[in-house]
Scaffold this motif. Structure first.
Motif, PDB file in Angstrom:
ATOM      1  N   ARG A   1       0.826  -1.221   0.000  1.00 10.31           N
ATOM      2  CA  ARG A   1       0.000   0.000   0.000  1.00 10.31           C
ATOM      3  C   ARG A   1       0.852   1.258   0.000  1.00 10.31           C
ATOM      4  O   ARG A   1       0.499   2.252  -0.646  1.00 10.31           O
ATOM      5  CB  ARG A   1      -0.936  -0.019   1.214  1.00 10.31           C
ATOM      6  CG  ARG A   1      -1.773   1.251   1.373  1.00 10.31           C
ATOM      7  CD  ARG A   1      -2.894   1.070   2.375  1.00 10.31           C
ATOM      8  NE  ARG A   1      -2.436   0.522   3.637  1.00 10.31           N
ATOM      9  CZ  ARG A   1      -1.904   1.241   4.627  1.00 10.31           C
ATOM     10  NH1 ARG A   1      -1.723   2.550   4.484  1.00 10.31           N
ATOM     11  NH2 ARG A   1      -1.543   0.657   5.759  1.00 10.31           N
ATOM     12  N   THR A   2       1.980   1.231   0.718  1.00 10.60           N
ATOM     13  CA  THR A   2       2.818   2.427   0.801  1.00 10.60           C
ATOM     14  C   THR A   2       3.895   2.459  -0.279  1.00 10.60           C
ATOM     15  O   THR A   2       4.697   3.395  -0.322  1.00 10.60           O
ATOM     16  CB  THR A   2       3.486   2.511   2.179  1.00 10.60           C
ATOM     17  OG1 THR A   2       4.349   1.380   2.370  1.00 10.60           O
ATOM     18  CG2 THR A   2       2.446   2.561   3.284  1.00 10.60           C
ATOM     19  N   ARG A   3       3.932   1.407  -1.138  1.00 13.59           N
ATOM     20  CA  ARG A   3       4.963   1.300  -2.169  1.00 13.59           C
ATOM     21  C   ARG A   3       6.354   1.407  -1.514  1.00 13.59           C
ATOM     22  O   ARG A   3       7.214   2.184  -1.948  1.00 13.59           O
ATOM     23  CB  ARG A   3       4.821   2.367  -3.248  1.00 13.59           C
ATOM     24  CG  ARG A   3       3.413   2.510  -3.834  1.00 13.59           C
ATOM     25  CD  ARG A   3       2.950   1.260  -4.564  1.00 13.59           C
ATOM     26  NE  ARG A   3       1.764   1.528  -5.369  1.00 13.59           N
ATOM     27  CZ  ARG A   3       0.514   1.199  -5.008  1.00 13.59           C
ATOM     28  NH1 ARG A   3       0.317   0.597  -3.832  1.00 13.59           N
ATOM     29  NH2 ARG A   3      -0.508   1.444  -5.792  1.00 13.59           N
ATOM     30  N   ALA A   4       6.562   0.632  -0.480  1.00 14.22           N
ATOM     31  CA  ALA A   4       7.782   0.717   0.323  1.00 14.22           C
ATOM     32  C   ALA A   4       9.025   0.475  -0.525  1.00 14.22           C
ATOM     33  O   ALA A   4       9.041  -0.396  -1.404  1.00 14.22           O
ATOM     34  CB  ALA A   4       7.738  -0.289   1.463  1.00 14.22           C
ATOM     35  N   THR A   5      10.061   1.226  -0.257  1.00  7.63           N
ATOM     36  CA  THR A   5      11.336   1.062  -0.951  1.00  7.63           C
ATOM     37  C   THR A   5      12.371   0.358  -0.077  1.00  7.63           C
ATOM     38  O   THR A   5      13.493   0.132  -0.510  1.00  7.63           O
ATOM     39  CB  THR A   5      11.891   2.433  -1.390  1.00  7.63           C
ATOM     40  OG1 THR A   5      12.032   3.259  -0.233  1.00  7.63           O
ATOM     41  CG2 THR A   5      10.952   3.089  -2.389  1.00  7.63           C
ATOM     42  N   GLU A   6      11.979   0.052   1.159  1.00  4.71           N
ATOM     43  CA  GLU A   6      12.835  -0.718   2.059  1.00  4.71           C
ATOM     44  C   GLU A   6      11.943  -1.470   3.026  1.00  4.71           C
ATOM     45  O   GLU A   6      10.739  -1.225   3.116  1.00  4.71           O
ATOM     46  CB  GLU A   6      13.803   0.188   2.812  1.00  4.71           C
ATOM     47  CG  GLU A   6      13.121   1.243   3.655  1.00  4.71           C
ATOM     48  CD  GLU A   6      14.111   2.185   4.308  1.00  4.71           C
ATOM     49  OE1 GLU A   6      13.711   2.859   5.280  1.00  4.71           O
ATOM     50  OE2 GLU A   6      15.268   2.250   3.853  1.00  4.71           O
ATOM     51  N   ASN A   7      12.531  -2.402   3.744  1.00  7.34           N
ATOM     52  CA  ASN A   7      11.768  -3.202   4.688  1.00  7.34           C
ATOM     53  C   ASN A   7      11.115  -2.323   5.751  1.00  7.34           C
ATOM     54  O   ASN A   7      11.644  -1.272   6.121  1.00  7.34           O
ATOM     55  CB  ASN A   7      12.697  -4.225   5.348  1.00  7.34           C
ATOM     56  CG  ASN A   7      11.934  -5.205   6.215  1.00  7.34           C
ATOM     57  OD1 ASN A   7      10.737  -5.398   6.034  1.00  7.34           O
ATOM     58  ND2 ASN A   7      12.629  -5.823   7.156  1.00  7.34           N
ATOM     59  N   ILE A   8       9.965  -2.763   6.238  1.00  7.93           N
ATOM     60  CA  ILE A   8       9.274  -2.081   7.333  1.00  7.93           C
ATOM     61  C   ILE A   8       9.332  -2.982   8.557  1.00  7.93           C
ATOM     62  O   ILE A   8       8.839  -4.118   8.510  1.00  7.93           O
ATOM     63  CB  ILE A   8       7.810  -1.777   6.969  1.00  7.93           C
ATOM     64  CG1 ILE A   8       7.749  -0.851   5.754  1.00  7.93           C
ATOM     65  CG2 ILE A   8       7.076  -1.162   8.160  1.00  7.93           C
ATOM     66  CD1 ILE A   8       6.328  -0.561   5.271  1.00  7.93           C
ATOM     67  N   PRO A   9       9.925  -2.531   9.656  1.00  8.37           N
ATOM     68  CA  PRO A   9      10.013  -3.363  10.866  1.00  8.37           C
ATOM     69  C   PRO A   9       8.628  -3.715  11.416  1.00  8.37           C
ATOM     70  O   PRO A   9       7.667  -2.943  11.270  1.00  8.37           O
ATOM     71  CB  PRO A   9      10.781  -2.472  11.853  1.00  8.37           C
ATOM     72  CG  PRO A   9      11.484  -1.463  11.012  1.00  8.37           C
ATOM     73  CD  PRO A   9      10.600  -1.237   9.820  1.00  8.37           C
ATOM     74  N   ASP A  10       8.528  -4.874  12.059  1.00  8.18           N
ATOM     75  CA  ASP A  10       7.246  -5.338  12.594  1.00  8.18           C
ATOM     76  C   ASP A  10       6.591  -4.315  13.502  1.00  8.18           C
ATOM     77  O   ASP A  10       5.363  -4.128  13.472  1.00  8.18           O
ATOM     78  CB  ASP A  10       7.446  -6.645  13.372  1.00  8.18           C
ATOM     79  CG  ASP A  10       7.725  -7.826  12.459  1.00  8.18           C
ATOM     80  OD1 ASP A  10       7.701  -7.650  11.223  1.00  8.18           O
ATOM     81  OD2 ASP A  10       7.967  -8.926  12.987  1.00  8.18           O
TER      82      ASP A  10
END
Length: 264
Positions: free
Chosen positions: A61-70
Motif C-alpha cells: 500500500r505504501t509502495r515501500a522502498t525498504e523493509n518495514i520493521p514489525d
C-alpha cells in the motif's frame, strides 16, 4: 518459469483466508500444538499468518522502498485477548481483505521492496498465496481435518519453492541451502493424479548448486504421489512414508535435499 496470473493469486489469498477463518469459527481447538511447527499452537500459527498479511499489505500500500520493521505495522500482533475466536476471525478477515485490496490496486508490476529477486507487488501476491497454502496445511493438520489445494496452485507452490531455494543458494546467506550441492545425483517429482510435463519436475545437483526444470526424466531418486501430498512432502509437512507416497531409487539423495531445503 511463468507463474499464475496476479488476479489468480489475489483470488487464492481470499479463498485461503476464508478456509483459515472456517477453522476458527467451526470450533477448532486454538490451543492445540501444530505438529509441523511444534513451537506454535494453532492460535500462534494463525497470528503469525495474519501478521504476515498485515506486514505485506503495508509494504504494498505504501509502495515501500525498504523493509518495514514489525513494530511499525499496525495490528500485526492480532487481538489483545488470546483464545477469543470471534476477535481472531474478525482480525484475519480484515487482514486478508486489506492485503487483497492493496495488491489489486497496485497491480503486479508496481515497484515494491521485497527480500528477493523480484521487486514488485506481483512477487508479494504469489508469495502470500503460497505462504497461506502451506500454513493452511499446517493449521488443517493440527486440527485433524483433510487438506486439499487447487492443482495449479500446488504446482506453482513447488515451482516457487525451487525458485526461492535457488535464489537463496545463490546469495550464500543460508548455510543449509548453501549445502544443496554435490558432484552428482538428481530428484524426480511425479504427481500421480495429473498428467503431462506440468505435473513433473527434475532437480539436478552440481558442485555449483542445483538446477531444475519441469518434465518427465529419469533421476537418481523419484518421489511419486498425489500432487497435494507431493507438495506437502516437499515442504516437509508429510513424511516420505505417508500413505500414497512412494520413493523409488536412492532415498538418501532425497533425504539429503529435504534436510537442507530451507531458508531464513
Amino acid at each position: 518459469m511463468t507463474s499464475l496470473a496476479h488476479e489468480r493469486f489475489c483470488d487464492e489469498i481470499t479463498r485461503q483466508v476464508e478456509e483459515l477463518r472456517e477453522l476458527v469459527t467451526s470450533g477448532a481447538d486454538l490451543s492445540v500444538t501444530v505438529p509441523t511447527c511444534p513451537e506454535w499452537s494453532l492460535e500462534d500459527l494463525l497470528r503469525h499468518t495474519g501478521g504476515a498479511l498485515r506486514w505485506v499489505e503495508l509494504l504494498v500500500r505504501t509502495r515501500a522502498t525498504e523493509n518495514i520493521p514489525d513494530e511499525q505495522v499496525p495490528g500485526i500482533a492480532g487481538p489483545d485477548v488470546r483464545g477469543d475466536a470471534a476477535a481472531l476471525d474478525a482480525w484475519l478477515a480484515e487482514s486478508g481483505a486489506a492485503l487483497v485490496t492493496a495488491l489489486r490496486e497496485a497491480g503486479p508490476d508496481t515497484r515494491v521492496w521485497t527480500w528477493a529477486w523480484r521487486q514488485d507487488a506481483g512477487f508479494w501476491a504469489r508469495r502470500m498465496a503460497q505462504e497461506l497454502t502451506v500454513h493452511r496445511a499446517d493449521a488443517v493438520l493440527a486440527a485433524g481435518r483433510p487438506y486439499r489445494v487447487a492443482p495449479d496452485v500446488a504446482a506453482d507452490a513447488i515451482d516457487e519453492w525451487l525458485e526461492i531455494l535457488r535464489f537463496v543458494q545463490g546469495t550464500g546467506t543460508d548455510p543449509e541451502a548453501n549445502e544443496l550441492r554435490r558432484s552428482e545425483g538428481s530428484i524426480h517429482l511425479h504427481a500421480t493424479d495429473a498428467s503431462g510435463p506440468d505435473a513433473e519436475w527434475l532437480i539436478e545437483f552440481g558442485e555449483d548448486g542445483f538446477t531444475w526444470r519441469r518434465g518427465h526424466e529419469k533421476a537418481t531418486v523419484a518421489l511419486k504421489g498425489p500432487l497435494t501430498d507431493l507438495l506437502l512432502a516437499f515442504y516437509r509437512r508429510l513424511p516420505l512414508d505417508a500413505p500414497g507416497l512412494e520413493v523409488l531409487g536412492d532415498r538418501d539423495v532425497l533425504e539429503f535435499w529435504l534436510k537442507r531445503a530451507s531458508f531464513g
